[in-house]
Write a protein that holds these residues in place. Structure first.
Motif: not given
Ligand code: CMC
Length: 436
Positions: A325-331
């Motif tokens: 989840n965090v990684m997708r937003d960061t992406c």
């Protein structure tokens, strides 16, 4: 900080050899409702072993470092939710938390960073080691070799019974991993190694050693620094996964910490584990276009086809991996701030949507994991695919060390020595060559 699991009042009764013999097995209780049946006396008392290939139901240790609730998609480092750490903390602070068990004060953090930064350089002779590798060697192959080789250079931090030496080895490993990783990259592209600059933090230093060249000034981009910091934080620990268990198993024989971490790097390399971030990007390149997604999803569902959707599924998470989840937003954030319009991101988002609506993935509870989006961010940052798993290893070094330290200090830990069910031939006599 660490307290032992409590013995519950309840027991489990095992009836064996028909119904004439019983064994009462204690139930142990950890935090958050964790429960385990203590089978340590099973073999001695019954002659049976517990059979559990892949350790799907086997706990190998007590640990106070990381907690996962796979059904609810929860990940805690020392009790703190990963989402809060990703938002408010940074990799160095989180490293301190994992290693020491509490969030550092301002002074503790500063002292910790100063200790690490003093160890960023590697022995000059180690630089010569790189010349022994082919230029096209995978950087993970180089890392397995050079990290193991640290034990040949730092003889004054090999005594695992000395707490001070254990600390020095830990600082050395955390500090030198970025240097060794950047050297592996520079070697592969034929550029000179860049020495660390100790006025930079660990993440800035890594980017500097990766991308600077002696003839030009390298200017750090704060967007890249923040994104790399977050990637490292999200990968820092994940309880008893394959590489961490490998580090613990190697360490249980009292092997030195450099050798133990090298064994962790080797285990991490596989595509079912840390190698998945590299495999996700290769898969997206292979899929190529949104119009091909259905074909690849069908391949992933086909039992006769070895293809799997890389970056999907997890042994423990049966819900969304909170790191994903965090990684997708960061992406999305990183690509937007770099002004990059990467068709791979669009492809990944569409693949995720289609897979999450597919009955096969729903039924088997297969969700995107941490590796699904990390490769797209790393690619946007200019990191070559072959370095993805190396960056995972840099981050996980902190978790490996925290877990190794915990194991060394745990009086209940013994050398790890699983048993087996032997299915080979019974004892037979040797037959001489001319009678075979
Ligand atoms: N695509 C298609 N089917 C899958 C996938 C996938 N990615 N993952 C699992 N399955 C199926 C699998 O075929 C099996 O089906 P069946 O019950 O009909 O035999 C079922 O789901 C359970 O899979 P498993 O392999 O028994 O589960 P596991 O817990 O042993 O494996 C895993 C977990 C992560 C190795 C696996 O999901 C996988 O190979 N995923 C792709 C690789 C990947 O993304 N790895 C990164 C993991 S997260 C980061 C890390 O740990 O380093």
């Amino acid at each position: 900080m660490s307290t032992s699991a409590k013995q519950a009042q309840r027991t489990v009764t095992l009836t064996f050899n028909g119904t004439d013999k019983i064994l009462e097995l204690p139930i142990l209780e950890g935090t958050n409702g964790n429960q385990g049946i203590d089978i340590r006396q099973l073999f001695d008392k019954t002659g049976y072993i517990a059979f559990d290939p892949g350790f799907t139901s086997t706990g190998s240790c007590e640990s106070a470092i990381t907690y996962i609730d796979g059904d609810r998609g929860i990940l805690l480092y020392r009790g703190y939710p990963i989402e809060q750490l990703a938002l408010h903390s940074d990799f160095m602070e989180t490293s301190y938390l994992l290693l020491r068990g509490h969030l550092p004060s301002r002074d503790e953090k500063q002292a910790f960073e100063q200790r690490i930064v003093r160890h960023t350089m590697v022995h000059e002779q180690l630089r010569g080691f790189y010349q022994g590798f082919r230029r096209d060697a995978h950087p993970m192959a180089i890392m397995v070799g050079v990290v193991g080789a640290l034990s040949a250079f730092y003889h004054d931090s090999l005594d695992i019974n000395d707490p001070e030496q254990r600390d020095i080895a830990s600082y050395r490993l955390i500090a030198k991993m970025p240097t060794l990783a950047a050297m592996a990259y520079k070697y592969s592209i034929g550029q000179p190694f860049i020495y660390p600059k100790n006025n930079l933090g660990l993440v800035e230093n890594f980017l500097h050693m990766m991308f600077a060249v002696p003839c030009e000034e390298y200017i750090l981009n704060p967007v890249l620094v923040k994104a790399m910091d977050r990637i490292l934080l999200l990968h820092a620990d994940h309880e008893q996964n394959a590489s961490t268990s490998t580090v613990r198993l190697a360490g249980s024989s009292r092997a030195n910490p450099f050798a133990c971490i090298a064994s962790g790097i080797a285990a991490l390399w596989g595509p079912a584990h840390g190698g998945a971030n590299e495999a996700v990007l290769s898969m997206l390149v292979q899929i190529g276009h949104k119009s091909n997604i259905k074909e690849y999803v069908a391949k992933a569902k086909d039992k006769n086809d070895p293809f799997r959707l890389m970056g999907f599924g997890h042994r423990v998470y049966k819900n969304y991996d909170p790191r994903a989840n965090v990684m997708r937003d960061t992406c999305h954030e990183v690509l937007a701030s770099l002004g990059i319009d990467d068709p791979m991101l669009e492809l990944a988002v569409e693949l995720e949507r289609i897979a999450l609506e597919d009955p096969y993935f729903i039924e088997k509870k297969l969700y995107p994991n941490v590796d699904f989006y990390s490769g797209i961010i790393l690619r946007a940052m200019g990191i070559p695919t072959s370095m993805f798993t190396v960056i995972f290893a840099m981050a996980r070094t902190v978790g490996w060390i925290a877990q190794w330290m915990e194991m060394i200090q745990d009086p209940s830990q013994k050398i790890g020595r699983p048993r087996q069910l032997y299915i080979g031939p019974e004892a037979r006599d040797y037959v001489s060559k001319d009678l075979r």
